[in-house]
Design a protein around this motif. Structure first.
Motif, PDB file in Angstrom:
ATOM      1  N   THR A 119       1.084  -1.170  -0.038  1.00  0.00           N
ATOM      2  CA  THR A 119      -0.062   0.218   0.024  1.00  0.00           C
ATOM      3  C   THR A 119       0.873   1.288  -0.005  1.00  0.00           C
ATOM      4  OG1 THR A 119      -0.025  -0.272   2.345  1.00  0.00           O
ATOM      5  CG2 THR A 119      -2.015  -1.277   1.054  1.00  0.00           C
ATOM      6  N   PRO A 120       1.322   1.830  -1.244  1.00  0.00           N
ATOM      7  CA  PRO A 120       2.110   2.830  -1.278  1.00  0.00           C
ATOM      8  C   PRO A 120       1.568   4.267  -0.647  1.00  0.00           C
ATOM      9  CG  PRO A 120       1.394   2.248  -3.441  1.00  0.00           C
ATOM     10  CD  PRO A 120       0.987   1.091  -2.650  1.00  0.00           C
ATOM     11  N   LYS A 121       2.382   5.209  -0.755  1.00  0.00           N
ATOM     12  CA  LYS A 121       1.955   6.601  -0.331  1.00  0.00           C
ATOM     13  C   LYS A 121       1.494   7.194  -1.584  1.00  0.00           C
ATOM     14  CE  LYS A 121       6.086   7.223   3.006  1.00  0.00           C
ATOM     15  NZ  LYS A 121       6.965   7.822   3.261  1.00  0.00           N
ATOM     16  N   ILE A 122       0.673   8.183  -1.277  1.00  0.00           N
ATOM     17  CA  ILE A 122       0.019   8.872  -2.551  1.00  0.00           C
ATOM     18  C   ILE A 122      -0.246  10.230  -2.259  1.00  0.00           C
ATOM     19  CG2 ILE A 122      -2.266   7.965  -2.112  1.00  0.00           C
ATOM     20  CD1 ILE A 122      -2.920   8.587  -5.033  1.00  0.00           C
ATOM     21  N   THR A 123       0.502  11.392  -2.969  1.00  0.00           N
ATOM     22  CA  THR A 123       0.175  12.528  -2.562  1.00  0.00           C
ATOM     23  C   THR A 123      -0.097  13.444  -3.616  1.00  0.00           C
ATOM     24  OG1 THR A 123       2.477  13.530  -2.976  1.00  0.00           O
ATOM     25  CG2 THR A 123       1.925  12.488  -0.639  1.00  0.00           C
ATOM     26  N   GLN A 124      -0.319  14.660  -3.530  1.00  0.00           N
ATOM     27  CA  GLN A 124      -0.838  15.638  -4.724  1.00  0.00           C
ATOM     28  C   GLN A 124       0.493  15.479  -5.664  1.00  0.00           C
ATOM     29  OE1 GLN A 124      -1.840  19.821  -3.633  1.00  0.00           O
ATOM     30  NE2 GLN A 124      -3.131  19.083  -2.244  1.00  0.00           N
ATOM     31  N   ASP A 125       1.728  15.097  -5.224  1.00  0.00           N
ATOM     32  CA  ASP A 125       2.836  15.342  -6.274  1.00  0.00           C
ATOM     33  C   ASP A 125       3.100  14.201  -7.111  1.00  0.00           C
ATOM     34  OD1 ASP A 125       3.809  17.585  -5.107  1.00  0.00           O
ATOM     35  OD2 ASP A 125       5.307  16.686  -3.739  1.00  0.00           O
ATOM     36  N   ASN A 126       2.384  12.980  -6.588  1.00  0.00           N
ATOM     37  CA  ASN A 126       2.651  11.754  -7.338  1.00  0.00           C
ATOM     38  C   ASN A 126       1.325  10.882  -7.752  1.00  0.00           C
ATOM     39  OD1 ASN A 126       2.003  10.490  -4.939  1.00  0.00           O
ATOM     40  ND2 ASN A 126       3.206   9.000  -5.162  1.00  0.00           N
TER      41      ASN A 126
END
Length: 319
Positions: A303-310
């Motif tokens: 379960t990877p990180k998700i932000t506005q950047d990626n």
């Protein structure tokens, strides 16, 4: 979880699975009792994906049940599946401790139990063939890292104040995501203050009310961590209604509403988790156990990180 115990559990699981594979003549009857399908879109999507996966497999017959968030009903459903002599039971626990006697009863009846999505309490591990789902402590840790990194980018890592909206009390996922966040945040941002934690019970409306109370109580809130995006968007709605800007919102389990809020620049980050992957992994784990294959006791999917950047690297969630 100690390696020696895991090894024993895997070995015993393989023996049970081999016996089951011989007894059911190739056709597997797998029962599932879910937590609360109607509570949010993640669980609704999970059920649809599970049913689709079983229908696509000619070797599987499924008995699909839903506890509706009621521990007593889930225990009764476990009893019913044991009486039906299904080959394996998948349980999404309504409460990680309360269901242990029912899980033990299934184990003693020779029916392997796979726990899905949210684990049971550790004292029940001896009665479980495998856990299939996300590593919720890691999710909480990653959410803390997302928030800390953003605070550092803003230059407020030495003064930021955070409130937390946790999930349903007693529910293992809620406990683990809070623990992951609580333990990791002071490691990566030791000067950030976690001011208060209150439960939102996985409910958007309740979480909005919790956030409204936080906003009245605290003049200075820099960040909000919510145990899932459904609650996180409830908190966001409260802040928008109160005209409080500049708050960093971080969640876990990236719902479509969270993804949309990220796209709008209102919600910073989350953890990407698919209910379709979750359902299909649980079914595959059950089938592997019944076929006598060796499976890890803690069978996590990433379960990877998700932000506005990626976020452009990830498709919008379907739930």
């Amino acid at each position: 979880m100690k390696t020696t115990l895991t090894a024993v559990l895997v070995a015993s699981t393989a023996l049970v699975g081999t016996a089951m594979a011989e007894s059911h003549g190739g056709k597997m009857t797998i029962g599932i009792t879910q937590n609360n399908v109607g509570v949010d879109s993640y669980q609704t999507t999970y059920e649809k994906a599970f049913i689709a996966a079983t229908e696509a497999n000619d070797m599987v017959e499924a008995v699909v049940l839903d506890a509706g968030g009621d521990v007593a009903r889930q225990i009764a459903q476990m009893e019913d599946l044991i009486q039906q002599e299904v080959d394996a039971i998948i349980i999404w626990p309504t409460n990680g401790e309360a269901v242990i006697p029912a899980v033990r009863k299934a184990h003693n009846a020779g029916i392997p139990v796979i726990v899905t999505n949210s684990n049971i309490a550790e004292q029940g591990f001896d009665f479980v063939a495998s856990f299939s789902g996300p590593d919720n402590i890691t999710q909480g840790s990653r959410s803390a890292e997302i928030m800390c990194d953003k605070f550092k980018d803003m230059g407020i890592e030495n003064e930021a104040r955070v409130v937390q909206i946790s999930g349903q009390p007693g529910y293992t996922t809620a406990i683990e995501r809070q623990k992951g966040f609580d333990d990791r945040l002071p490691e990566v941002c030791p000067n950030v203050t976690l001011v208060e934690t209150q439960p939102g019970d996985w409910n958007r409306e309740k979480s909005q009310q919790v956030m409204e109370a936080f906003l009245v109580k605290y003049d200075d809130i820099d960040g909000v961590y919510s145990g899932d995006d459904n609650m996180g968007v409830g908190a966001l709605n409260a802040a928008k209604a109160a005209g409080r800007e500049g708050i960093i919102f971080v969640g876990a389990t990236n719902f479509a509403v969270g993804y949309e809020a990220m796209a709008a620049g209102e919600y910073w980050g989350s953890i990407y988790q698919s209910p379709v992957d979750d359902a299909e992994a649980a079914l595959k784990t059950a089938i592997d156990v019944l076929n006598g294959e060796e499976v890890p006791f803690l069978n996590y999917f990433d379960t990877p990180k998700i932000t506005q950047d990626n976020m452009g690297d990830y498709t919008k969630p379907v739930f």
